[in-house]
Design an enzyme around this catalytic site. Structure first.
Site, PDB file in Angstrom:
ATOM      1  N   ASP A 113       4.194 -36.660  34.411  1.00 40.03           N
ATOM      2  CA  ASP A 113       3.275 -36.744  33.463  1.00 40.03           C
ATOM      3  C   ASP A 113       3.858 -36.996  32.125  1.00 40.03           C
ATOM      4  OD1 ASP A 113       4.682 -34.352  33.635  1.00 40.03           O
ATOM      5  OD2 ASP A 113       2.948 -33.263  32.591  1.00 40.03           O
ATOM      6  N   GLU A 120       3.982 -31.175  34.528  1.00 40.13           N
ATOM      7  CA  GLU A 120       5.038 -30.325  34.238  1.00 40.13           C
ATOM      8  C   GLU A 120       4.485 -29.960  32.799  1.00 40.13           C
ATOM      9  OE1 GLU A 120       8.168 -28.337  32.674  1.00 40.13           O
ATOM     10  OE2 GLU A 120       7.385 -30.268  32.009  1.00 40.13           O
TER      11      GLU A 120
HETATM   12 ZN   LIG Z   1       8.702 -32.014  28.084  1.00 43.26          ZN
HETATM   13 ZN   LIG Z   2      10.145 -32.418  30.278  1.00 40.33          ZN
END
Ligand SMILES: [Zn+2]
Ligand SMILES: [Zn+2]
Length: 391
Positions: A79, A137
């Site tokens: 991401d 994440e």
């Molecule tokens: Zn990051």
């Molecule tokens: Zn990262």
């Protein structure tokens, strides 16, 4: 089986192309639709067994080698962040307000290269490789939980992950046994007073002044309440109050992050924040709400897997430096995999030698792409070492 130098050179070239494509077309957490389609299409074209839509936009792929061995999982996060790219490079983000400012484009590209390597050397590969392309994440609660719930670690013996890291110069590989990265908690405080005329403060209850005192008072939590031999951070990242020069603010919002490595320290910080907010609000006659959001657990490396990564890195990374590093106050949801399986998270330096690289999550963030080459070589060597380790 270490990776052939000519093959490495060609894989590195392709990884740079994939990375630049992803850098131009970043997608936010859990919205990585095109990113995950690109990943899955490539993996399928190389003959891997691919599962799409894991934890939403994640991809899990499997390759069983021709020789016996253990099952090793390798993870990349995919991401990007809600940041406007400020770089003047031809591969700058083409999506307004979205940018790969943490290097996850590089993680994706290097893991694709590793998967391609195994697809070309399947018969000579011992054991099974599982490739985890994880969404989300960057936002709590993170994509790792969903990946694990969706069976990403089924049959996996050991798991590894890399973060390209610009605070470390390109050429350096680093990790440590035990705690490596912190618990990144977040908080939101709202103070509510009563607005009024800027010239008539006695008729109002000023939430901005209450907030200003609070911002300063909270700085004593780490400096006065946490054991100085323990590590903690309390940073206020946002302070919002007021609408006009001559209007007293009726509310003030402060939000920020708390970092620690143990539940005990987290509770000291949360408890003292609660006391200080309550008493500061009474002092300034404002009402308040205090929300504390627990973040990812700390990243704790298995000591023998960290030792493996450092040993294998010393063997294959002969053109750079390998070292044990200090703990780092950033957080990572790789911690969830490490709660389930032995493994190790490690850093591959991606910054300039003179330390002038923009930090992670900065609009000028970029990596030295040579780091992709180091990461590919090390991931393959570590995975092969672990897969053949049948003691
Ligand atoms: Zn990051
Ligand atoms: Zn990262």
């Amino acid at each position: 089986m270490s990776i052939d130098e000519r093959q490495l050179q060609s894989l590195h070239g392709q990884a740079v192309e994939w990375r630049r494509h992803l850098h131009r077309h970043p997608e936010l957490s859990f919205k990585e639709t095109n990113t995950s389609a690109m990943i899955a299409d490539l993996l399928e074209s190389w003959g891997l067994e691919v599962r799409r839509g894991v934890a939403g936009t994640g991809v899990v792929a499997k390759l069983t080698g021709g020789l016996p061995g253990r099952t090793v999982a390798l993870r990349a996060d995919i991401d990007a962040l809600p940041i406007q790219d400020a770089k003047d490079v031809e591969y700058a983000s083409e999506v307004p307000g979205v940018m790969h400012a943490c290097g996850h484009d590089g993680h994706t590209a290097e893991l694709l290269a590793v998967a391609k390597h195994y697809s070309m050397n399947r018969e000579r590969t011992a054991g099974t490789r599982v490739f985890l392309f994880q969404p989300g994440e960057e936002v709590l609660p993170g994509g790792a939980i969903g990946m694990i719930a969706d069976g990403a670690l089924d049959g996996v013996d050991v798991v590894y992950g890399v973060h390209l890291w610009t605070p470390l110069p390109c050429g350096t590989i680093a990790t440590r046994p035990g705690p490596l990265m912190a618990e990144p908690d977040e908080f939101e405080i709202e103070l509510r007073g009563s607005g009024g005329h800027g010239g008539l403060p006695h008729e109002a209850r000023d939430a901005l002044v209450a907030g200003a005192h609070l911002a300063v008072a909270l700085q004593t939590v780490v400096s006065r309440n946490v054991d100085p031999l323990e590590a903690a951070v309390l940073s206020i990242g946002q302070f919002r109050a007021g609408t006009a020069r001559n209007v007293i603010a009726d509310s003030c919002r402060l939000s920020g992050t708390v970092r620690s490595f143990t539940p005990e320290v987290r509770e000291v910080v949360r408890g003292r924040m609660d006391d200080i907010i309550r008493h500061n609000s009474a002092l300034h006659r404002v009402d308040y709400t205090f929300e504390f959001y627990e973040g990812y657990p700390p990243v704790v490396n298995d000591p023998s897997e960290a030792a493996r990564v450092l040993r294998v890195a010393a063997e294959v990374h002969t053109d750079g430096e390998v070292r044990e590093c200090e703990r780092i106050m950033a957080g990572e949801d790789f911690s969830y995999y490490l709660k389930e399986r032995p493994g190790c998270f490690f850093f591959v330096g991606a910054g300039r030698a003179d330390g002038s690289s923009a930090p992670h999550h900065h609009p000028g963030f970029d990596i030295d792409e040579t780091a992709l080459r180091h990461a590919i070589r090390l991931l393959v060597a570590v995975a092969d070492d672990a897969a053949s380790d049948l003691q």
